[in-house]
Design a protein around this motif. Structure first.
Motif, short mmCIF file in Angstrom:
data_model
loop_
_atom_site.label_atom_id
_atom_site.label_comp_id
_atom_site.label_asym_id
_atom_site.label_seq_id
_atom_site.Cartn_x
_atom_site.Cartn_y
_atom_site.Cartn_z
N ASP A 77 33.98 38.83 42.97
CA ASP A 77 33.81 39.48 41.66
C ASP A 77 34.37 38.60 40.55
O ASP A 77 33.77 38.49 39.47
CB ASP A 77 34.50 40.84 41.67
CG ASP A 77 34.30 41.61 40.38
OD1 ASP A 77 33.17 42.07 40.14
OD2 ASP A 77 35.28 41.73 39.61
N TYR A 78 35.50 37.95 40.82
CA TYR A 78 36.11 37.06 39.82
C TYR A 78 35.24 35.84 39.58
O TYR A 78 34.99 35.45 38.43
CB TYR A 78 37.50 36.64 40.30
CG TYR A 78 38.13 35.53 39.49
CD1 TYR A 78 38.62 35.77 38.21
CD2 TYR A 78 38.21 34.24 40.01
CE1 TYR A 78 39.19 34.74 37.46
CE2 TYR A 78 38.79 33.21 39.27
CZ TYR A 78 39.27 33.47 38.00
OH TYR A 78 39.82 32.45 37.25
N LEU A 79 34.75 35.23 40.66
CA LEU A 79 33.92 34.03 40.52
C LEU A 79 32.58 34.35 39.86
O LEU A 79 32.01 33.49 39.18
CB LEU A 79 33.69 33.40 41.90
CG LEU A 79 34.94 32.87 42.61
CD1 LEU A 79 34.56 32.35 44.00
CD2 LEU A 79 35.60 31.77 41.79
N LEU A 105 35.10 38.47 56.03
CA LEU A 105 35.61 37.94 54.77
C LEU A 105 34.50 37.24 54.00
O LEU A 105 34.35 37.42 52.78
CB LEU A 105 36.77 36.98 55.04
CG LEU A 105 37.49 36.42 53.81
CD1 LEU A 105 38.25 37.52 53.10
CD2 LEU A 105 38.44 35.30 54.22
N ALA A 106 33.72 36.43 54.71
CA ALA A 106 32.61 35.71 54.07
C ALA A 106 31.56 36.68 53.55
O ALA A 106 31.01 36.50 52.45
CB ALA A 106 31.98 34.74 55.07
N ASP A 107 31.28 37.72 54.32
CA ASP A 107 30.31 38.73 53.88
C ASP A 107 30.79 39.44 52.62
O ASP A 107 30.01 39.70 51.70
CB ASP A 107 30.07 39.76 54.99
CG ASP A 107 29.28 39.19 56.16
OD1 ASP A 107 28.65 38.12 55.99
OD2 ASP A 107 29.30 39.81 57.24
N GLY A 112 30.54 40.35 46.87
CA GLY A 112 31.20 40.42 45.56
C GLY A 112 30.66 39.41 44.58
O GLY A 112 30.58 39.68 43.38
N TYR A 113 30.26 38.25 45.09
CA TYR A 113 29.79 37.17 44.23
C TYR A 113 28.31 37.32 43.88
O TYR A 113 27.89 37.05 42.75
CB TYR A 113 30.02 35.83 44.93
CG TYR A 113 29.65 34.62 44.11
CD1 TYR A 113 30.20 34.41 42.85
CD2 TYR A 113 28.73 33.69 44.59
CE1 TYR A 113 29.87 33.29 42.09
CE2 TYR A 113 28.39 32.56 43.85
CZ TYR A 113 28.96 32.37 42.60
OH TYR A 113 28.62 31.27 41.85
#
Length: 250
Positions: A77-79, A105-107, A112-113
């Protein structure tokens, strides 16, 4: 199944009450009441187990995985707002292909990205990969650079393995700001990074995740990963770095 167990408990409890009233005049009701009592106990146990009140090993691991994966959601979300549209390289430990934690974690990071995320690891020369030591203690800047060179189309690097101890020799860190990939540390799981405050302030490191000083560890993970993140972690950027500088070793 919750409703089934509750209904079974209620019916068995009613039966127990009826039997207890009749067993004075009908002794045959006493063993029936005992059987119904056993049904109540078993139903209650099954209900509590399904609700994970006992904290089974699998339930605890799943709960911790939700917290761990929330880092990916928050980072993504930040990126998404700071480096939209760039391909992300997620750096993980060797064997990540078979690691469910890394996959989740990757998913979460990709979700989020909303963009492309690839996962890779740092290859060590010789037989060092078999050494029982953390990757960050063995890898050198040249090893890390070799991995980065394999992904020239990645504009963001998210590392979960920290940085090499000679990070000041990394080639991409010496590039101009408009050419080097953005660098994000997903927490500091692999030891302190020398000069991290200066790197944050200069923009070489765009952000990192650390444990929340007020983290709670005896609570279930919320279904919302962003809320789960806030319980355990903190996103640190140059805007709030001074607030958490005591957590960094330089």
């Amino acid at each position: 199944m919750h409703i089934v167990y509750i209904a079974l408990m209620i019916l068995a409890l009613i039966g127990m009450i009826v039997c207890s009233k009749k067993q004075k005049t009908n002794p045959a009701m006493q063993p029936v009441a005992f059987v119904l009592f056993v049904v109540v106990v078993i139903s209650a146990g099954l209900l509590l187990n399904e609700m994970n009140v006992f904290g089974t090993r699998d339930g605890l691991l799943e709960n911790e995985m939700k917290f761990y994966a929330s880092q990916g959601t928050k980072t993504g979300d930040y990126l998404k707002t700071t480096f939209p549209g760039k391909k992300v390289l997620l750096v993980a430990d060797p064997g990540f292909e078979k690691n469910d934690n890394v996959k989740k974690l990757a998913d979460a990071l990709q979700a989020g990205y909303g963009g492309e995320v690839v996962t890779d690891t740092v290859q060590l020369p010789g037989n060092q990969a078999d050494a029982p030591m953390p990757l960050y203690m063995m890898m050198k800047a040249a090893d890390f650079d070799a991995m980065v060179d394999k992904h020239p189309d990645c504009g963001v690097i998210v590392t979960t393995v920290g940085l090499p101890q000679d990070a000041n020799r990394l080639k991409f860190m010496k590039q101009s700001a408009d050419k080097r990939p953005a660098l994000f540390l997903m927490g500091l799981p692999s030891g302190p990074v020398p000069g991290i405050m200066a790197a944050l302030q200069s923009g070489i490191i765009t952000g990192l995740i650390i444990s929340n000083p007020d983290a709670k560890y005896d609570v279930p993970a919320p279904s919302d990963p962003m809320k789960a993140f806030d319980i355990r972690y903190v996103l640190v950027t140059k805007e709030n770095a001074d607030q958490y500088k005591a957590h960094f070793s330089n």
